[in-house]
Structure formats: C-alpha cells, structure tokens
Design an enzyme around this catalytic site. Structure first.
Site, PDB file in Angstrom:
ATOM      1  N   LYS A 108      -7.226 -26.787  37.195  1.00 48.22           N
ATOM      2  CA  LYS A 108      -6.878 -27.150  36.132  1.00 48.22           C
ATOM      3  C   LYS A 108      -5.888 -28.654  35.947  1.00 48.22           C
ATOM      4  O   LYS A 108      -4.533 -28.690  36.066  1.00 48.22           O
ATOM      5  CB  LYS A 108      -6.523 -26.449  34.869  1.00 48.22           C
ATOM      6  CG  LYS A 108      -6.038 -26.947  33.546  1.00 48.22           C
ATOM      7  CD  LYS A 108      -6.059 -25.883  32.566  1.00 48.22           C
ATOM      8  CE  LYS A 108      -5.720 -26.947  31.468  1.00 48.22           C
ATOM      9  NZ  LYS A 108      -5.214 -25.757  30.213  1.00 48.22           N
ATOM     10  N   ARG A 150       1.495 -17.856  12.744  1.00 47.67           N
ATOM     11  CA  ARG A 150       0.892 -18.469  14.203  1.00 47.67           C
ATOM     12  C   ARG A 150      -0.219 -17.761  14.487  1.00 47.67           C
ATOM     13  O   ARG A 150      -1.401 -18.338  15.094  1.00 47.67           O
ATOM     14  CB  ARG A 150       2.054 -18.536  15.323  1.00 47.67           C
ATOM     15  CG  ARG A 150       3.212 -19.185  15.543  1.00 47.67           C
ATOM     16  CD  ARG A 150       4.237 -19.195  16.242  1.00 47.67           C
ATOM     17  NE  ARG A 150       4.836 -18.275  16.529  1.00 47.67           N
ATOM     18  CZ  ARG A 150       5.758 -17.897  15.870  1.00 47.67           C
ATOM     19  NH1 ARG A 150       6.489 -19.241  15.884  1.00 47.67           N
ATOM     20  NH2 ARG A 150       6.695 -17.260  16.357  1.00 47.67           N
ATOM     21  N   LYS A 187      -2.482 -18.517  33.428  1.00 43.34           N
ATOM     22  CA  LYS A 187      -2.377 -19.946  33.770  1.00 43.34           C
ATOM     23  C   LYS A 187      -0.484 -20.092  33.616  1.00 43.34           C
ATOM     24  O   LYS A 187      -0.379 -19.484  33.300  1.00 43.34           O
ATOM     25  CB  LYS A 187      -3.069 -20.711  32.364  1.00 43.34           C
ATOM     26  CG  LYS A 187      -2.860 -22.004  31.915  1.00 43.34           C
ATOM     27  CD  LYS A 187      -3.057 -22.085  30.941  1.00 43.34           C
ATOM     28  CE  LYS A 187      -1.324 -23.364  30.773  1.00 43.34           C
ATOM     29  NZ  LYS A 187      -1.569 -23.894  29.255  1.00 43.34           N
TER      30      LYS A 187
HETATM   31  P1  13P Z   1      -3.628 -30.060  26.744  1.00 42.96           P
HETATM   32  O1  13P Z   1      -6.095 -30.266  26.851  1.00 42.96           O
HETATM   33  O2  13P Z   1      -3.413 -30.595  25.200  1.00 42.96           O
HETATM   34  O3  13P Z   1      -2.837 -31.117  27.554  1.00 42.96           O
HETATM   35  O4  13P Z   1      -3.663 -28.916  27.107  1.00 42.96           O
HETATM   36  C1  13P Z   1      -3.918 -28.012  27.946  1.00 42.96           C
HETATM   37  C2  13P Z   1      -3.252 -26.724  28.391  1.00 42.96           C
HETATM   38  O5  13P Z   1      -3.397 -25.930  28.657  1.00 42.96           O
HETATM   39  C3  13P Z   1      -1.363 -27.241  28.553  1.00 42.96           C
HETATM   40  O6  13P Z   1      -1.166 -26.604  29.021  1.00 42.96           O
END
Ligand code: 13P
Length: 315
Positions: free
Chosen positions: A208, A34, A125
C-alpha cells in the site's frame, strides 16, 4: 482482495484521529458516535462488488452494529473481508525534535494476530511514515521502518493474516514530483530488501504505497500522466513482480485527483493488480453528509458509494 478492480476501504483511524474528524463536522467525539459512523460506512447495500474488505481499528473490530452483530460478522455476511490495523502508531525516531518517526507495535504481535484471527479478521495493516526534505528520509528512518514492516508482515503471514504493507512517503511540502520519486524509490528499495531478508512471501501480501506526486503545496501539480509514469516506473524498479497486488493510499489528495491519478496508473499498468485502499478520498464526503444526524445516514451512504464508484473501473 485486489482482483477485478475492487479496492479496500480504509476505515481504521485510531479513536483519537477519528474523534478529531468527528469534531471537524460538529459531532461529539464519543465511542458511540465513532461506532455509528463506522456502521454507516460498512452496513450499506452493494459494497461487495466494488470493495473486497474494510480495514478497522481495534475499537471498531470489537464493537457491534445496532442489530447486535459484531463488525467482522456483519462484514462477512455482506461478502467483505475484515482487516485490522495492528501498528500502535508512531514515536519520534531520535527524540522530540527529530521530525522523523518510527512506527511501533511489534510487542506481543503474534498473540494479537491470533486473537484477531479468532475474532474474524483475515488481513492486517501497518503504516510506516516517511518524511521528505532536508536529508529526509534518513537512512536510519528507512532502515528502522522497513525492518519493522518486514517483521510485521512475517508475523502476520505466519499467523494467518494477509499483511498490507504501507510505507507512506508524506506529500507535505512544495516539492517537485522528482523529489517524491527519489524518496519513494529509496523507501521501496529498502523495504524490498527487508521483506526478502525476513522471508516474507510477496505473493501473500499487498503493498500500500503512496502515489508519486508533486508536493501538496506545489504551484505546478504534476498531471495524472506524469504521476502514473513516475509511480509505476518506481514500483517496477523496486518491487517483485510476484506481489499479490498494489493498493494505493490517497494521502490527502482530493477525491477527484486521487481517482484521476489511479485511472492513469491503471492505464499504464504493471505486473500486479493496481487498485485503491483509500481512507479520506472515500469517506470525507460521507462524514460531511452525515454529520452525526441519524436522518442523514442514507445521504452519507450515497456519498460513500459515489466515491467508491469513481474508483472502480466499469466492468
Ligand atoms: P488515506 O487514503 O486517507 O491516506 O488513508 C489511507 C490509510 O489507510 C492511511 O493509513
């Protein structure tokens, strides 16, 4: 974070999800693999003009590159900001058969934020997950997730991290675009009220969201023009113009589709910078090109660069 067409790379899959993705390309899911994969993603040349930062999970944030530098330090050296996923994942909202989820992670969040700031993070996030169909998302799921997202955002702003606020309406299903538009509008309207009630500064957060698309199993997928119109109109109707920016997730769209939809969304335009914070649409081809082979790190980096370039408008 979102100026000049630059995006944000989401490389924050939990160890469990990342292990599954490694197994998918035949790589043993160890902590070292990872780490090596994330080093491939972030240590290449020339990312800084195209992306502003990388979202990491807790494990990676505490790991080091092969040269001994901690990830946040290496990112800062390359002119990139470090983000940290601070939610702890989803639990069933009302029991195992419910089908809806609540994202958790508020316990001890202020202390964790302080530690992440000390470790070099500048943004954070939190991802809430909403489902479509058969009465979903329910008012309960909308309220509970919006409340948690708003609380998270406020704690981050108070503690010195810029929150990325991610309410993802999943694309699973064969529905038409209008179904996604209605579910996304309810999700964002509920979120907007919760953010305001929690005293979150819209100018110091990045939203987002999902793009408004037809379901991934739809027989007649909406084209980029329709996606752009529905996405921007939904955002305009629900979100404050002061938001620092909107950085879309890719949500399982192919790289080509995500890029075409983003380009159309940018053409339609809004009062905010409109950019990408993709995970899979940026990294899937890099992971496949590398497949755990140290001799193929450059191939993985080239694949990542190609996907990023696809989404950064020509200067
Ligand atoms: P995806 O663009 O693969 O949907 O992932 C974005 C992301 O941060 C999901 O939490």
């Amino acid at each position: 974070m979102v100026s000049g067409g630059r995006g944000i790379l989401a490389a924050d899959e939990s160890p469990r999800t990342m292990s599954r993705r490694l197994e998918g390309v035949g790589v043993e899911p160890t902590e070292e693999h990872r780490r090596a994969y994330r080093e491939l993603l972030v240590a290449g040349e020339g990312l800084a003009g195209r992306i502003s930062g990388v979202i990491l999970c807790d494990e990676t944030l505490r790991q080091q590159l092969a040269d001994g530098r901690p990830f946040p330090r290496a990112l800062a050296d390359a002119g990139l900001q470090t983000g940290i996923k601070v939610d702890t994942g989803t639990v069933a909202l009302d029991g195992p058969d419910d089908g809806e989820t609540l994202t958790e992670g508020l316990d001890g969040l202020a202390e964790r934020v302080a530690e992440y700031v000390a470790l070099g993070a500048t943004f954070a996030k939190w991802r809430a997950v909403l489902h479509l169909g058969a009465g979903r998302p329910s008012v309960r799921a909308l309220d509970a997730n919006a409340e948690a997202l708003a609380r998270y955002a406020r704690v981050c702003q108070d503690g010195g991290l810029v929150p990325i606020v991610e309410p993802e309406v999943l694309s699973a299903g064969g529905h038409r675009l209008e179904v996604c538009a209605a579910g996304t509008a309810r999700t964002l309207a509920t979120l907007g009220r919760a953010l305001e009630a929690a005293g979150v500064d819209p100018a110091a957060m990045v939203l987002k969201p999902n793009m408004v698309t037809s379901g991934e199993g739809s027989r007649q997928p909406a084209d980029p023009y329709e996606v752009a119109r529905a996405t921007v109109d939904t955002l305009r109707a629900t979100m404050r113009p002061e938001l620092a920016g909107v950085a879309f997730l890719s949500g399982g769209q192919s790289s080509e589709t995500a890029a075409a939809n983003l380009a159309a969304i940018r053409r339609r335009g809004g009062p905010w910078p409109l950019t990408f914070s993709f995970g899979r649409a940026l990294v899937s081809s890099a992971l496949a090109a590398w497949a755990g082979d140290p001799a193929r790190v450059d191939a993985g980096r080239s694949a990542l660069r190609r996907e990023i370039d696809r989404n950064v408008p020509a200067a």
